[in-house]
Design an enzyme around this catalytic site. Sequence first.
Site, PDB file in Angstrom:
ATOM      1  N   CYS A  11    -100.187 -33.822 -22.130  1.00 47.46           N
ATOM      2  CA  CYS A  11     -99.091 -33.311 -22.950  1.00 47.46           C
ATOM      3  C   CYS A  11     -97.826 -34.061 -22.582  1.00 47.46           C
ATOM      4  O   CYS A  11     -97.453 -34.117 -21.407  1.00 47.46           O
ATOM      5  CB  CYS A  11     -98.911 -31.805 -22.730  1.00 47.46           C
ATOM      6  SG  CYS A  11     -97.491 -31.094 -23.608  1.00 47.46           S
ATOM      7  N   CYS A  14     -92.559 -32.589 -23.213  1.00 45.04           N
ATOM      8  CA  CYS A  14     -91.334 -32.572 -22.408  1.00 45.04           C
ATOM      9  C   CYS A  14     -90.986 -34.004 -22.024  1.00 45.04           C
ATOM     10  O   CYS A  14     -91.442 -34.530 -21.003  1.00 45.04           O
ATOM     11  CB  CYS A  14     -91.522 -31.706 -21.167  1.00 45.04           C
ATOM     12  SG  CYS A  14     -91.791 -29.963 -21.529  1.00 45.04           S
ATOM     13  N   CYS A 331     -77.525 -26.640 -32.412  1.00 41.06           N
ATOM     14  CA  CYS A 331     -78.654 -27.125 -31.625  1.00 41.06           C
ATOM     15  C   CYS A 331     -78.932 -28.596 -31.906  1.00 41.06           C
ATOM     16  O   CYS A 331     -79.942 -29.139 -31.459  1.00 41.06           O
ATOM     17  CB  CYS A 331     -79.911 -26.280 -31.894  1.00 41.06           C
ATOM     18  SG  CYS A 331     -80.469 -26.331 -33.618  1.00 41.06           S
TER      19      CYS A 331
END
Length: 380
Positions: A11, A14, A331
Amino acid sequence: MQCSYYDAGSCRSCTLMGQPHGVQVADKERHVRSLLAADVDWLPPVVGPESGFRNKAKMVVGGTVQRPTLGILDRAGVGVDLQGCGLYAPELSRVFPTLEAFVTTAGLTPYSVPDRTGELKNVLVTLSPDGELMVRFVLRSQESVARIRKHLPALGDVAVVSANILPEHKAVLEGSLEIPLTQRQTLPMRVNGIDLHLRPQSFFQTNTEVAAALYRQAVEWVTEVGPASLWDLYCGVGGFALHCAGRGAASDRDVTGIEVSEEAIVSATTSRDELGLSRVRFAAGDATAFALGADAPPEMVIVNPPRRGIGHDLAAWLERSGVRHVLYSSCNAESLARDLAAMPSLRPTRARLLDMFPQTTHYEVITMLERPSRAGASAR
């Protein structure tokens, strides 16, 4: 923070994983400062834990009925199990094995993206600050809803459960149809002493601690301005509106919250009624359409748009409206900068970065925009 999934290449969501947290925050602040005016007064960034902060898990279901995976899909559409992801709060991680076992118990066939077969697409789990859980099963059809309902006791102490139906084969998280499976349909998210009632299709920030700091900062700035009337556009479940409405003598403020999601407005209205805020009203609708159709502007506006920003039409309305103060929570600093360029009379004077999403390049920034008085404008 180190992550075995990242190190193994399983993964890479991040993108900043392995970088010191302080460096991450400094780089984010450097980025947003480069996009805003040079004379902005920057408050120290708000920083929470770099791990264990997520109150929501969006788990794609893969594998088989007997051996399901909860996590993501690789490029071939094969499930990658991420139950040990360090971003999730411990109370959230503890429910994953129960959910994995439930897939087998209820006979929920994981949806295969390559083959377009199967039923269970995603499992969405939200943790409240009080430790209660909301679980949503995203399904291709209603075929397995009866089985989920039958086996609900196997989930244990889960406050809210629902089935979301997403029949289309497309890269979205959920569909429009939500089927409640428990008597309770709301999850109270207690933030700064206020219960924000979260319903299944309502949005809530994924980092409760930093979200609480965001609302406190808004209250401080709104209190300084002291507007008699306030709009909260893109209000969601009412976080800004309910925090900034005031209490006691300070509640003599007319507050209007506008949000396109009817589910979110039901949540916001429930919270308002519990707090007894008679001068706060919420309505479902498009924020831009509401502003353009209003008889008169308020004294202050809060905007908290999605990543695309408020857009040209609302920015143009704010520019010509005469509103003296706008609090903009963003954001996406890139769309924030575009919106600011479209309303040059509203100048950013103060700003604060909030590290809402550690280990990624994303962040929240709250900015106070002020329209100079005529005397001040002449002096310039």
